[in-house]
Design a protein around this motif. Structure first.
Motif: not given
Length: 150
Positions: A41-52
């Motif tokens: 989750p520490g790798a995925l959620y920052p990516i999702l946040s950036s894409l958002r």
């Protein structure tokens, strides 16, 4: 290609482009694609946040879950970056096949050697050096039919 974070971004966008998805589904799908443990989750959620933040994806709530879906800007971005998506999917496929062949075994062997390295006797070091050299030679023989193509 070692830009796994960039590949991960494109895999995430690719998955969301196929269907709106919550974080757990995205991690599970990536795990299936790469044939290994999912990103943390520490790798995925920052990516999702950036894409958002870039407005490539948006969220909506489905019960207690946050669901991510592609925006029009995200679809345009994917269309403009088809080659990067293709590279990310190719990298994921290579990683999956590598994992099937030897990924876990190699990781385990490297881990035990690394953890034991400072406590090995000179004889153990010598034997491990020969074993890894033999392994390397065998791999080249299998792949290149005896032609050493380093």
């Amino acid at each position: 290609m070692r830009d796994t974070k960039g590949h991960l971004k494109f895999l995430v966008l690719h998955i969301i482009s196929q269907q709106p998805s919550h974080g757990y589904y995205i991690m599970k799908k990536i795990s299936q694609i790469i044939g290994a443990e999912p990103p943390s989750p520490g790798a995925l959620y920052p990516i999702l946040s950036s894409l958002r933040k870039q407005k490539y994806i948006e969220t909506y709530n489905e019960g207690k879950r946050k669901v991510y879906r592609l925006t029009d800007k995200g679809r345009k971005y994917l269309e403009e970056h088809k080659e990067e998506i293709k590279k990310a999917l190719d990298f994921a496929e290579r990683f999956r096949v590598f994992s099937e062949i030897c990924g876990l075994s190699l990781r385990n062997v490297m881990d035990v050697i690394f953890k034991s390295a400072k406590d090995l006797t000179p004889e153990q070091k010598k034997k491990l050096k020969h074993a890894t050299e033999d392994f390397e030679r065998n791999v080249y023989n299998i792949i290149y039919g005896g032609k050493n193509s380093k």
